[in-house]
Structure formats: structure tokens, C-alpha cells
Write a protein that holds these residues in place. Structure first.
Motif, PDB file in Angstrom:
ATOM      1  N   ASP A   1      -8.416  -8.149  -1.960  1.00 16.43           N
ATOM      2  CA  ASP A   1      -7.674  -9.329  -2.425  1.00 16.43           C
ATOM      3  C   ASP A   1      -6.933  -9.048  -3.730  1.00 16.43           C
ATOM      4  O   ASP A   1      -5.821  -9.540  -3.939  1.00 16.43           O
ATOM      5  CB  ASP A   1      -8.619 -10.513  -2.612  1.00 16.43           C
ATOM      6  N   SER A   2      -7.547  -8.251  -4.599  1.00 17.01           N
ATOM      7  CA  SER A   2      -6.910  -7.920  -5.873  1.00 17.01           C
ATOM      8  C   SER A   2      -5.651  -7.087  -5.650  1.00 17.01           C
ATOM      9  O   SER A   2      -4.635  -7.280  -6.331  1.00 17.01           O
ATOM     10  CB  SER A   2      -7.892  -7.153  -6.764  1.00 17.01           C
ATOM     11  N   ILE A   3      -5.704  -6.172  -4.680  1.00 16.42           N
ATOM     12  CA  ILE A   3      -4.521  -5.376  -4.347  1.00 16.42           C
ATOM     13  C   ILE A   3      -3.425  -6.268  -3.787  1.00 16.42           C
ATOM     14  O   ILE A   3      -2.262  -6.190  -4.182  1.00 16.42           O
ATOM     15  CB  ILE A   3      -4.883  -4.257  -3.348  1.00 16.42           C
ATOM     16  N   VAL A   4      -3.804  -7.145  -2.864  1.00 12.40           N
ATOM     17  CA  VAL A   4      -2.837  -8.070  -2.253  1.00 12.40           C
ATOM     18  C   VAL A   4      -2.171  -8.930  -3.325  1.00 12.40           C
ATOM     19  O   VAL A   4      -0.942  -9.105  -3.328  1.00 12.40           O
ATOM     20  CB  VAL A   4      -3.529  -8.960  -1.200  1.00 12.40           C
ATOM     21  N   GLU A   5      -2.952  -9.463  -4.239  1.00 16.40           N
ATOM     22  CA  GLU A   5      -2.425 -10.323  -5.301  1.00 16.40           C
ATOM     23  C   GLU A   5      -1.355  -9.597  -6.113  1.00 16.40           C
ATOM     24  O   GLU A   5      -0.307 -10.168  -6.443  1.00 16.40           O
ATOM     25  CB  GLU A   5      -3.572 -10.754  -6.213  1.00 16.40           C
ATOM     26  N   ASN A   6      -1.617  -8.310  -6.436  1.00 15.07           N
ATOM     27  CA  ASN A   6      -0.651  -7.543  -7.225  1.00 15.07           C
ATOM     28  C   ASN A   6       0.597  -7.199  -6.423  1.00 15.07           C
ATOM     29  O   ASN A   6       1.706  -7.190  -6.957  1.00 15.07           O
ATOM     30  CB  ASN A   6      -1.309  -6.281  -7.773  1.00 15.07           C
ATOM     31  N   LEU A   7       0.423  -6.912  -5.139  1.00 17.76           N
ATOM     32  CA  LEU A   7       1.586  -6.638  -4.295  1.00 17.76           C
ATOM     33  C   LEU A   7       2.486  -7.871  -4.197  1.00 17.76           C
ATOM     34  O   LEU A   7       3.718  -7.761  -4.235  1.00 17.76           O
ATOM     35  CB  LEU A   7       1.140  -6.199  -2.901  1.00 17.76           C
ATOM     36  N   LEU A   8       1.874  -9.048  -4.082  1.00 17.59           N
ATOM     37  CA  LEU A   8       2.650 -10.286  -4.002  1.00 17.59           C
ATOM     38  C   LEU A   8       3.400 -10.554  -5.307  1.00 17.59           C
ATOM     39  O   LEU A   8       4.514 -11.097  -5.301  1.00 17.59           O
ATOM     40  CB  LEU A   8       1.731 -11.460  -3.666  1.00 17.59           C
ATOM     41  N   PHE A   9       2.796 -10.159  -6.429  1.00 18.81           N
ATOM     42  CA  PHE A   9       3.454 -10.359  -7.726  1.00 18.81           C
ATOM     43  C   PHE A   9       4.672  -9.452  -7.870  1.00 18.81           C
ATOM     44  O   PHE A   9       5.750  -9.907  -8.272  1.00 18.81           O
ATOM     45  CB  PHE A   9       2.471 -10.086  -8.861  1.00 18.81           C
ATOM     46  N   ILE A  10       4.531  -8.168  -7.527  1.00 19.31           N
ATOM     47  CA  ILE A  10       5.617  -7.229  -7.787  1.00 19.31           C
ATOM     48  C   ILE A  10       6.799  -7.407  -6.824  1.00 19.31           C
ATOM     49  O   ILE A  10       7.903  -6.922  -7.104  1.00 19.31           O
ATOM     50  CB  ILE A  10       5.129  -5.759  -7.757  1.00 19.31           C
TER      51      ILE A  10
END
Length: 372
Positions: free
Chosen positions: A323-332
Motif C-alpha cells: 500500500d505504501s508503494i501504491v500511495e507513492n506511485l499515485l502521488f508521483i
């Protein structure tokens, strides 16, 4: 007498050199090349063929025996001994035997810890082993560590003036020019280029990254190019990964890459990602990301935090968290965040130019060893 007027020194250099190419062997090769121009070098190569540290096999035992024999033969007349120490149980036993072989040379013996887990994995669990290591290490000329987070490993029994903190570096060829940086971040890209480059072992987080990426909606995936590069430890793991990305048009696996290909991958990447769960020392790949003008997404392992600050060098992820990886991908992926990404990437490039260069690293090591 000034250091640059010293007589030529004989250095017994005990460390892994490529092949295989990894962060550790790369750093050792650059240091070896930097030392050999003005010193007499006796090399004992600690290379091993597997990625699973500490794994015992007949071939590995034969390699270790070769190391002992070569060290015994080459220690004669050495002015300085340089050793990169291991963090596995088998590797530490090997190091202890090297200390015994070179016992008379301990006052001019320098050990270099490239990792950060020897205390957690060995010293905290094996009190007798810790005591034996302490007996030898406190007699040595000095200890080199890559970051302040590793001070606790040696504090209390090695005098502070003999503990030297020297961060790793990015190879010279990895640095991009200002014009190359501006081209990369000129406008919000049609596709954001993400790079994972490391040993392809689960603890480095490549499977988590793949699973996180595959959870994204199709219309989000197409906004990225996700590149993987690195060496698998077995054909079975490589085949499984290749099968897992089959049909994924936005994912590419480049295998083990040459220096030129690595530079190309980093130079075109906007984001370098390392969702590692390792108790990391100080990954050279992160510094290569800085030198290439990348934003870094990684986890808060202690060795990483010596060279990485959340929201300054990139964004910190939770180890083991998809989930932490997904959250960062959505931000960038959001265009309104692109200016912040560019600002971070520019800061990383400037920091690498001022701190993480080969010549700075080699000069500091030479000063510790007292050689030209």
C-alpha cells in the motif's frame, strides 16, 4: 612529512572485485584502482558467485581456503592491510581466521564495514563471537564505516579517533550534466520512468514493487514505464518473474546490465525506487540515483537514513508495505506534483556533486590508511 611525499607503500588489499558486479564489488574496484597508481598492491579477491550470503558449498569452502593461503603468502612486508568484513556467520569466522593469520600486522590492519547488520545478526546473538571479534578489532589500526548509524557497532571498545565515517560514492560516469537534467525534467513527461536496479532477491522488494504496480488501474499504469535490472540468484526465480510480467507492456526487465546500459537507464529515469527490507549498509544505487538526477523512493533502513531524508531526497516508504508503494506511485503520477519532483531531483544531483564523488571517497580512505 606530507602525505603526498610518502614512500610507495605495500598494501594487502582483501576485498571482492568484479565479476560479479554489485554495489560492494564496484566500490572496492574503484578504491583498488585509486590506490594502485601510487602504491604496491597485493590483492586477495573475496569474490563469491551466489547472492545468498553465508551459503556453504564445496566451491565456497575451496574459495575460502584459497583466501587463507593467498593472505598468508602475500602478507609479507605489508605496510597496510585493508579488509572489507563480512556480516554472515560463516563470513565472520573467515574474517577471524584472517585476523589470526595477520595477527602481527593488527596495528596496521584496517577493516571496512560496507553493510550495517553485523551487530543485529551476529554480535547481539553470539556473545562469545562478539568477544572474540572485540579482542582483535580493538588492537587494529582503524575501522571504516559508511554512516553514523553504524557507530554503535564499534563504540565502547574502539577509540573514537580510530572510527572513520566515510560515505560511499557514485561512479564518475553516472553523473549527468545540467543540460541533461533539464532535458529530463523540462516538461511533465508523457510517461514517468521508474527504475529498480539491484540484486533481484525478495528482500530488496522487487516482488512487492511488481505486486503494487499490478494493483494499479490500467489507465494509471500506462502513465509509467517500470524498468527492472539486476541479477537473479537462480533460473527458477528469473523464470517466475519473467512469467509474472508477461503481457505487461509498461514493465521491462533488462537483466544484468553493462555500465553503459546502467547509465542509460538511470539517465532516463525520473524515479529510482528501492523498497528494500534489508538492514542496509548504504546502497550505492541510491547515490547513483542522486548523481543521475532522480527522485528516490526507498525505505527507512538505518544505513539508508545516513544519506536519505524524507521529502528532501525523495519519499520514504514503509518496509514490506504494498500500500505504501501504491500511495507513492499515485502521488508521483499527478502533474501538479512534478515541480516538487524536479526540485528534489535537482537537489540530489547537486548533493552528489559535492559529497558523493569518487575522488572524495578515495582521498578520505587514503588519509585513513596513511598512504599516497
Amino acid at each position: 612529512m606530507e602525505k603526498n611525499n610518502r614512500a610507495k607503500m605495500k598494501i594487502l588489499f582483501i576485498a571482492p572485485l568484479p565479476p560479479p558486479i554489485n554495489g560492494h564489488s564496484l566500490v572496492c574496484q574503484v578504491l583498488y584502482d585509486g590506490l594502485k597508481s601510487q602504491n604496491s598492491m597485493a590483492i586477495v579477491d573475496l569474490k563469491k558467485q551466489g547472492l545468498k550470503d553465508g551459503k556453504i558449498s564445496m566451491n565456497r569452502l575451496s574459495e575460502i581456503f584459497r583466501v587463507f593461503v593467498e593472505t598468508w603468502k602475500k602478507k609479507k612486508n605489508a605496510d597496510v592491510v585493508y579488509l572489507t568484513i563480512s556480516e554472515s556467520l560463516a563470513g565472520n569466522l573467515k574474517d577471524l581466521l584472517l585476523y589470526i593469520i595477520c595477527y602481527s600486522l593488527l596495528p596496521k590492519f584496517y577493516i571496512h564495514l560496507h553493510g550495517g547488520s553485523i551487530k543485529k545478526l551476529l554480535f547481539d546473538h553470539f556473545s562469545l563471537l562478539y568477544a572474540i571479534n572485540r579482542f582483535f578489532i580493538q588492537k587494529m589500526g582503524g575501522v571504516i564505516i559508511s554512516g553514523k548509524s553504524h557507530l554503535e557497532i564499534f563504540e565502547g571498545y574502539v577509540k573514537s579517533e580510530r572510527i572513520h565515517t566515510i560515505p560511499n560514492f557514485a561512479p564518475s560516469y553516472m553523473f549527468i550534466s545540467d543540460s541533461e537534467f533539464e532535458r529530463k525534467f523540462k516538461d511533465f513527461p508523457e510517461k514517468i520512468n521508474i527504475l529498480f536496479l539491484s540484486n533481484m532477491i525478495p528482500q530488496k522488494g522487487y516482488l512487492l514493487l511488481l505486486e503494487a504496480f499490478q494493483k494499479l488501474e490500467k489507465e494509471i499504469k500506462v502513465k509509467f514505464i517500470l524498468n527492472f535490472a539486476g541479477r537473479f540468484d537462480s533460473k527458477e526465480e528469473a523464470d517466475f518473474f519473467q512469467h509474472s510480467i508477461k503481457g505487461e507492456t509498461t514493465i521491462q526487465y533488462h537483466g544484468v546490465v553493462s555500465d553503459d546500459k546502467k547509465k542509460e537507464l538511470f539517465q532516463s529515469a525520473h524515479i529510482f525506487i528501492l523498497p528494500t527490507m534489508f538492514f542496509e549498509g548504504q546502497p550505492v544505487s541510491i547515490l547513483e540515483g542522486y548523481a543521475s538526477g532522480c527522485v528516490v523512493l526507498t525505505t527507512g533502513q538505518s544505513g539508508i537514513l545516513d544519506v536519505f531524508e524524507n521529502n528532501t531526497n525523495g519519499f520514504e516508504m514503509i518496509p514490506g508495505s504494498i500500500d505504501s508503494i501504491v500511495e507513492n506511485l499515485l502521488f508521483i503520477k499527478e502533474s501538479q506534483n512534478f515541480d516538487k519532483l524536479k526540485q528534489i531531483a535537482k537537489f540530489n544531483l547537486e548533493k552528489a556533486k559535492n559529497v558523493y564523488k569518487e575522488e572524495i571517497y578515495i582521498k578520505k580512505i587514503k588519509n585513513v590508511l596513511g598512504v599516497n
